[in-house]
Design a protein around this motif. Structure first.
Motif, short mmCIF file in Angstrom:
data_model
loop_
_atom_site.label_atom_id
_atom_site.label_comp_id
_atom_site.label_asym_id
_atom_site.label_seq_id
_atom_site.Cartn_x
_atom_site.Cartn_y
_atom_site.Cartn_z
N VAL A 64 1.30 -1.32 -0.22
CA VAL A 64 0.04 0.41 0.23
C VAL A 64 0.76 1.04 0.44
O VAL A 64 2.20 1.40 0.64
N ARG A 65 0.52 2.28 -0.18
CA ARG A 65 0.73 3.86 -0.42
C ARG A 65 2.06 4.16 1.22
O ARG A 65 1.20 3.36 2.53
N PRO A 66 2.43 4.74 1.49
CA PRO A 66 3.21 5.53 1.96
C PRO A 66 2.52 5.19 4.21
O PRO A 66 2.98 5.32 4.76
N ARG A 67 1.62 6.17 3.32
CA ARG A 67 0.74 6.75 4.70
C ARG A 67 -0.03 5.57 5.15
O ARG A 67 -0.43 5.73 6.48
N THR A 68 -0.94 5.03 4.35
CA THR A 68 -1.25 3.52 4.73
C THR A 68 -0.78 2.82 5.00
O THR A 68 -0.92 2.23 6.15
N VAL A 89 7.11 -1.67 -6.28
CA VAL A 89 7.73 -3.73 -6.62
C VAL A 89 6.72 -3.85 -7.25
O VAL A 89 6.48 -4.36 -8.09
N ALA A 90 5.67 -3.51 -5.80
CA ALA A 90 4.68 -4.76 -6.26
C ALA A 90 3.91 -4.39 -7.19
O ALA A 90 3.43 -4.92 -8.05
N ALA A 95 1.19 -2.75 -16.00
CA ALA A 95 0.23 -3.85 -14.89
C ALA A 95 0.79 -5.19 -15.58
O ALA A 95 0.29 -6.20 -14.30
N PRO A 96 0.90 -6.45 -16.11
CA PRO A 96 1.66 -7.54 -16.66
C PRO A 96 2.59 -7.65 -15.62
O PRO A 96 2.66 -8.37 -15.07
N ALA A 97 3.57 -6.15 -15.85
CA ALA A 97 4.68 -6.72 -14.36
C ALA A 97 4.42 -6.85 -13.58
O ALA A 97 4.82 -7.33 -11.74
#
Length: 341
Positions: A64-68, A89-90, A95-97
């Motif tokens: 998730v985003r750093p704040r989340t 990274v995730a 999208a295919p990556a």
């Protein structure tokens, strides 16, 4: 010290129950969405989703985003059983990556037995409608692309931060909507193949202007590559970005010659912020809306079928048009676009 989870009125979701709103059967890909507007709804849903899973023998991953991530870390503490991934990274640039990344997460973190990997994800949908569309495609595609990988995805949609069309798209691409007290089918969910076929092909204004380079009957691949490379040589862009684009053009031109019908044509446009190339042929094309989001023959890359898959990984946008969307009578066109820094 971890933050206490807010108490929510009503019965909490029993995430580990069998049947009903509980643990889905192995082999599928449960793809849930949390549309939330408060921290209490966020932690009141995500915390039990992960902790109940750990208690039931599932693995837990957060991307998730750093704040989340900071909010969830305050609630969950530094539990070493919860793997926190860098969202960049995730959710790689394309999208295919991202699909490949989550398949790797499933392989590397599989708990064994009947357990699965519970993933809390938060897509950065980007700043433009064009970016929103690309990630909407992704959210629809993974309903099929991640089937059988023993993952359970919970996607976060911050309705305060995200634009309305992005949130609405989340209702269309997720089978289940969740809250701290419920997990119910999304009434707006559209079957992925139908949804993908109905999504618009964005307009590209450059296509209405004279191309920088054109070839009407491609036959000489080496000469074509040199010609396209020559047109791109003067652009202010990283060399590897241009090489990636040239490879994508090679792959899609080769596909058109081998699998389409003559003549094969190519048009190239450049602008300060992007490069666009459209490859056309007279063939019938294909009707698989999931094409190119994975190798055509799975892990056996020796069998080929990688052209569109490579193009989707190497280009920012890949748009396919056929039939009435193609210039002229019938045929198919593939439009490749890269953004310039």
């Amino acid at each position: 010290m971890s933050r206490p989870v807010a108490q929510t009125a009503g019965a909490r979701v029993n995430w580990t129950a069998t049947g009903g709103v509980g643990h889905p059967s192995p082999g599928g890909f449960p793809h849930d969405a949390l549309l939330y507007d408060s921290v209490d709804d966020l932690v009141g849903t995500v915390s039990p989703f992960l902790t109940d899973g750990l208690a039931a023998g599932d693995a837990a991953v957060v991307a998730v985003r750093p704040r989340t991530a900071a909010v969830l870390r305050e609630v969950l503490g530094e539990d070493p059983r919860i793997l926190v991934l860098d969202e960049t990274v995730a959710y790689a640039r394309r999208a295919p990556a991202a699909i490949t990344a989550f398949r790797r997460v499933a392989e590397e973190n599989a708990p064994g037995g009947s357990g699965r990997v519970r993933v809390v994800g938060e897509v950065d949908f980007g700043p433009t409608e064009r970016d929103w569309l690309e990630w909407e495609r992704y959210e629809a595609v993974i309903n099929e692309a991640l089937r059988g990988w023993d993952l359970w995805g919970l996607c976060l949609y911050d309705t305060v931060r995200l634009p309305g069309p992005v949130v609405e798209a989340g209702r269309h691409t997720h089978r289940q909507l969740v809250t701290p007290t419920s997990r119910t089918p999304s009434p707006a969910f559209i079957q992925p193949a139908l949804h993908l076929r109905n999504l618009p092909v964005p307009d590209e204004p450059l296509e209405r202007t004279p191309p920088r380079f054109a070839a009407d009957d491609v036959a000489d691949f080496i000469g074509l590559r040199h010609a396209v490379a020559g047109e791109l040589a003067g652009l202010t862009a990283p060399a590897e970005l241009i090489e990636d684009f040239l490879l994508a053009v090679d792959e899609m031109t080769s596909n058109a010659v081998r699998h389409g019908l003559q003549p094969v044509g190519l048009r190239l446009w450049t602008a300060p912020d992007r490069v666009v190339c459209t490859i056309t042929d007279g063939g019938p094309g294909w009707d698989d809306p999931f094409a190119g989001y994975g190798p055509a023959h799975g892990d056996d890359l020796s069998r080929g079928g990688m052209g569109l898959w490579l193009a989707r990984q190497l280009c920012d946008y890949v748009d396919i048009r056929g039939g009435e969307h193609h210039e002229g009578d019938g045929g198919i066109s593939v439009r490749l676009t890269i953004r310039l820094p």
